[in-house]
Design a protein around this motif. Structure first.
Motif, PDB file in Angstrom:
ATOM      1  N   SER A 184      -4.136  16.707   5.575  1.00 56.34           N
ATOM      2  CA  SER A 184      -3.217  15.996   6.543  1.00 56.34           C
ATOM      3  C   SER A 184      -3.137  16.718   7.579  1.00 56.34           C
ATOM      4  CB  SER A 184      -1.965  15.986   5.517  1.00 56.34           C
ATOM      5  OG  SER A 184      -2.166  15.266   4.357  1.00 56.34           O
ATOM      6  N   LEU A 185      -3.019  17.944   7.680  1.00 55.73           N
ATOM      7  CA  LEU A 185      -2.831  18.800   9.132  1.00 55.73           C
ATOM      8  C   LEU A 185      -4.118  18.845  10.046  1.00 55.73           C
ATOM      9  CD1 LEU A 185      -1.103  20.740  11.023  1.00 55.73           C
ATOM     10  CD2 LEU A 185      -2.311  22.527   9.433  1.00 55.73           C
ATOM     11  N   GLY A 186      -5.260  18.620   9.313  1.00 60.22           N
ATOM     12  CA  GLY A 186      -6.389  18.444   9.840  1.00 60.22           C
ATOM     13  C   GLY A 186      -6.633  17.123  10.508  1.00 60.22           C
ATOM     14  N   PHE A 187      -6.117  16.172   9.841  1.00 58.57           N
ATOM     15  CA  PHE A 187      -6.194  14.704  10.236  1.00 58.57           C
ATOM     16  C   PHE A 187      -5.332  14.503  11.458  1.00 58.57           C
ATOM     17  CE2 PHE A 187      -4.813  10.382  10.297  1.00 58.57           C
ATOM     18  CZ  PHE A 187      -6.228   9.784  10.417  1.00 58.57           C
ATOM     19  N   THR A 221     -15.563  12.703  10.661  1.00 57.93           N
ATOM     20  CA  THR A 221     -14.839  13.515  10.240  1.00 57.93           C
ATOM     21  C   THR A 221     -13.573  12.915  10.217  1.00 57.93           C
ATOM     22  OG1 THR A 221     -16.229  15.290  10.840  1.00 57.93           O
ATOM     23  CG2 THR A 221     -13.865  15.779   9.968  1.00 57.93           C
ATOM     24  N   TRP A 222     -12.951  12.312  11.160  1.00 64.21           N
ATOM     25  CA  TRP A 222     -11.600  11.732  11.331  1.00 64.21           C
ATOM     26  C   TRP A 222     -11.569  10.569  10.304  1.00 64.21           C
ATOM     27  CZ3 TRP A 222      -9.997   6.663  12.991  1.00 64.21           C
ATOM     28  CH2 TRP A 222      -8.410   6.827  13.385  1.00 64.21           C
ATOM     29  N   LEU A 223     -12.779   9.771  10.346  1.00 67.27           N
ATOM     30  CA  LEU A 223     -12.808   8.494   9.235  1.00 67.27           C
ATOM     31  C   LEU A 223     -12.973   9.093   7.902  1.00 67.27           C
ATOM     32  CD1 LEU A 223     -15.147   6.042  11.111  1.00 67.27           C
ATOM     33  CD2 LEU A 223     -12.978   5.793  10.958  1.00 67.27           C
ATOM     34  N   SER A 224     -13.543  10.027   7.485  1.00 69.14           N
ATOM     35  CA  SER A 224     -13.598  10.529   6.414  1.00 69.14           C
ATOM     36  C   SER A 224     -12.259  11.093   5.728  1.00 69.14           C
ATOM     37  CB  SER A 224     -14.718  11.784   6.288  1.00 69.14           C
ATOM     38  OG  SER A 224     -14.751  12.219   4.894  1.00 69.14           O
ATOM     39  N   ALA A 225     -11.619  12.004   6.766  1.00 66.40           N
ATOM     40  CA  ALA A 225     -10.284  12.443   6.356  1.00 66.40           C
ATOM     41  C   ALA A 225      -9.253  11.318   6.101  1.00 66.40           C
ATOM     42  CB  ALA A 225      -9.727  13.420   7.363  1.00 66.40           C
ATOM     43  N   GLY A 226      -9.209  10.166   6.898  1.00 62.00           N
ATOM     44  CA  GLY A 226      -8.466   9.006   7.105  1.00 62.00           C
ATOM     45  C   GLY A 226      -8.569   8.392   5.720  1.00 62.00           C
ATOM     46  N   ARG A 234      -3.253   5.357  -2.083  1.00 57.27           N
ATOM     47  CA  ARG A 234      -3.540   4.050  -2.663  1.00 57.27           C
ATOM     48  C   ARG A 234      -3.772   4.290  -4.080  1.00 57.27           C
ATOM     49  NH1 ARG A 234      -3.212   0.094  -5.062  1.00 57.27           N
ATOM     50  NH2 ARG A 234      -3.853  -1.853  -4.245  1.00 57.27           N
ATOM     51  N   TRP A 235      -4.861   5.183  -4.611  1.00 59.06           N
ATOM     52  CA  TRP A 235      -5.305   5.202  -5.755  1.00 59.06           C
ATOM     53  C   TRP A 235      -5.024   6.875  -6.346  1.00 59.06           C
ATOM     54  CZ3 TRP A 235      -9.091   2.922  -2.488  1.00 59.06           C
ATOM     55  CH2 TRP A 235      -9.134   1.588  -2.606  1.00 59.06           C
ATOM     56  N   GLY A 236      -4.354   7.629  -5.727  1.00 56.64           N
ATOM     57  CA  GLY A 236      -4.383   9.053  -6.377  1.00 56.64           C
ATOM     58  C   GLY A 236      -5.520   9.711  -6.275  1.00 56.64           C
ATOM     59  N   TRP A 237      -6.409   9.631  -5.454  1.00 58.48           N
ATOM     60  CA  TRP A 237      -7.600  10.614  -5.507  1.00 58.48           C
ATOM     61  C   TRP A 237      -7.145  12.058  -5.615  1.00 58.48           C
ATOM     62  CZ3 TRP A 237     -11.112   7.946  -1.317  1.00 58.48           C
ATOM     63  CH2 TRP A 237     -11.467   6.738  -1.700  1.00 58.48           C
ATOM     64  N   ARG A 238      -7.690  12.919  -6.267  1.00 56.30           N
ATOM     65  CA  ARG A 238      -7.314  14.249  -6.334  1.00 56.30           C
ATOM     66  C   ARG A 238      -8.626  14.852  -7.091  1.00 56.30           C
ATOM     67  NH1 ARG A 238      -2.321  14.793  -6.959  1.00 56.30           N
ATOM     68  NH2 ARG A 238      -1.804  12.601  -6.868  1.00 56.30           N
ATOM     69  N   ARG A 244     -14.614  17.307  -2.785  1.00 60.27           N
ATOM     70  CA  ARG A 244     -15.879  16.736  -2.217  1.00 60.27           C
ATOM     71  C   ARG A 244     -15.502  16.356  -0.690  1.00 60.27           C
ATOM     72  NH1 ARG A 244     -17.608  14.991  -7.992  1.00 60.27           N
ATOM     73  NH2 ARG A 244     -18.710  16.826  -8.573  1.00 60.27           N
ATOM     74  N   PHE A 245     -14.481  15.637  -0.825  1.00 60.06           N
ATOM     75  CA  PHE A 245     -14.074  15.114   0.589  1.00 60.06           C
ATOM     76  C   PHE A 245     -14.028  16.319   1.782  1.00 60.06           C
ATOM     77  CE2 PHE A 245     -13.811  10.622  -0.918  1.00 60.06           C
ATOM     78  CZ  PHE A 245     -13.954  10.102   0.279  1.00 60.06           C
ATOM     79  N   ALA A 246     -13.061  17.049   1.414  1.00 68.36           N
ATOM     80  CA  ALA A 246     -12.674  18.054   2.080  1.00 68.36           C
ATOM     81  C   ALA A 246     -14.114  19.025   2.601  1.00 68.36           C
ATOM     82  CB  ALA A 246     -11.700  19.191   1.452  1.00 68.36           C
ATOM     83  N   ILE A 247     -14.857  19.369   1.752  1.00 70.07           N
ATOM     84  CA  ILE A 247     -16.140  19.940   2.060  1.00 70.07           C
ATOM     85  C   ILE A 247     -16.942  19.010   2.953  1.00 70.07           C
ATOM     86  CG2 ILE A 247     -18.297  21.031   1.041  1.00 70.07           C
ATOM     87  CD1 ILE A 247     -16.654  21.601  -1.453  1.00 70.07           C
TER      88      ILE A 247
END
Length: 272
Positions: A184-187, A221-226, A234-238, A244-247
């Motif tokens: 979130s901070l990175g975004f 990167t901005w679109l991926s983080a968003g 929305r779906w609780g991705w974790r 994998r999204f972060a890497i």
């Protein structure tokens, strides 16, 4: 005297980080006295490291910048975040890798000083690059947390004696929440990077967004983080998906500047 201090600062900072790495290898900083030791030495290292970056960055002079300076900034800001976190969380032994990496990166600009980008650049340009480095650091921290989360998840499914170092880490749910905060901070910082970069381009008479590789990878990167943050809301991705999204986001961000500058400066010998 001041020139001597500035000349010795990167070496002394590297020595402080190596001391922290050696102490981490010997024992995890669990007790109050150990934590104070780590916080004090890390603060000393950060101050010395800052002397190699801040005066040039904010002085009224030409700004030298390249992949090595970018990596040194990332290391410094990452350790600032680590020092801040140390007041509320236990500093795990895995910090050894962070300290050893920082010990090398603080010296890297001595070998690869980069090229002069602008003669006495304005405050807006300096702020743009600084915010970009902050974004790099936030995603670097998120990427490191993601790797630790994947290691924790694997250890839970395949226990092994070699995973004893994981006991120094916070619980998996706490790591997941921390990863979300870092992304979130990175975004937010990446949004500020795009906005300030657009203003710099507009003042220079160019388009708001250039069609170069730096802009393309930064926007990706901005679109991926968003997308990740929206999917988490929305779906609780974790868990592994979040890791994998972060890497992946950090990998794209590296390609935006540091990777290309490394190829230009080291393999092609171009510093301008």
């Amino acid at each position: 005297m001041s020139n001597l201090l500035y000349g010795a600062a990167p070496w002394l900072a590297s020595l402080a980080y190596l001391l922290l790495g050696a102490r981490s290898l010997r024992q995890a900083p669990d007790g109050a006295s150990d934590r104070r030791f780590f916080q004090s030495v890390l603060l000393l290292g950060l101050c010395l490291h800052g002397l190699t970056l801040l005066p040039t960055w904010f002085g009224h002079q030409d700004m030298t910048f390249g992949f090595a300076v970018a990596l040194s900034w990332m290391a410094w800001l990452t350790l600032v975040m680590l020092w801040t976190e140390s007041w509320s969380h236990r500093m795990a032994r895995v910090g050894l890798l962070v300290y050893l990496t920082a010990a090398a990166l603080v010296l890297l600009p001595l070998a690869f000083p980069g090229g002069v980008r602008l003669a006495d650049p304005g405050a807006l340009f300096r702020s743009h690059i600084l915010v970009a480095m902050l974004a790099y650091s936030a995603f670097a921290v998120a990427s490191g947390q993601a790797l630790l989360m994947l290691a924790q998840s694997r250890a839970l499914h395949k226990p092994s004696r070699s995973n004893h170092w994981l006991v120094n880490l916070p619980p998996l749910l706490a790591m997941d929440a921390s990863l979300s905060r870092s992304v979130s901070l990175g975004f937010v910082l990446l949004t500020a990077t795009l906005l300030t970069g657009g203003l710099v381009n507009e003042l220079a008479g160019g388009p708001w967004l250039k069609s170069d590789h730096k802009t393309v990878f930064t926007v990706m990167t901005w679109l991926s983080a968003g997308l990740f943050l929206w999917g988490r809301w929305r779906w609780g991705w974790r868990g592994r998906l979040a890791a994998r999204f972060a890497i992946g986001g950090f990998g794209l961000l590296l390609l935006a500047y540091v990777g290309s500058r490394f190829v230009l400066e080291v393999f092609l010998g171009r510093v301008a």
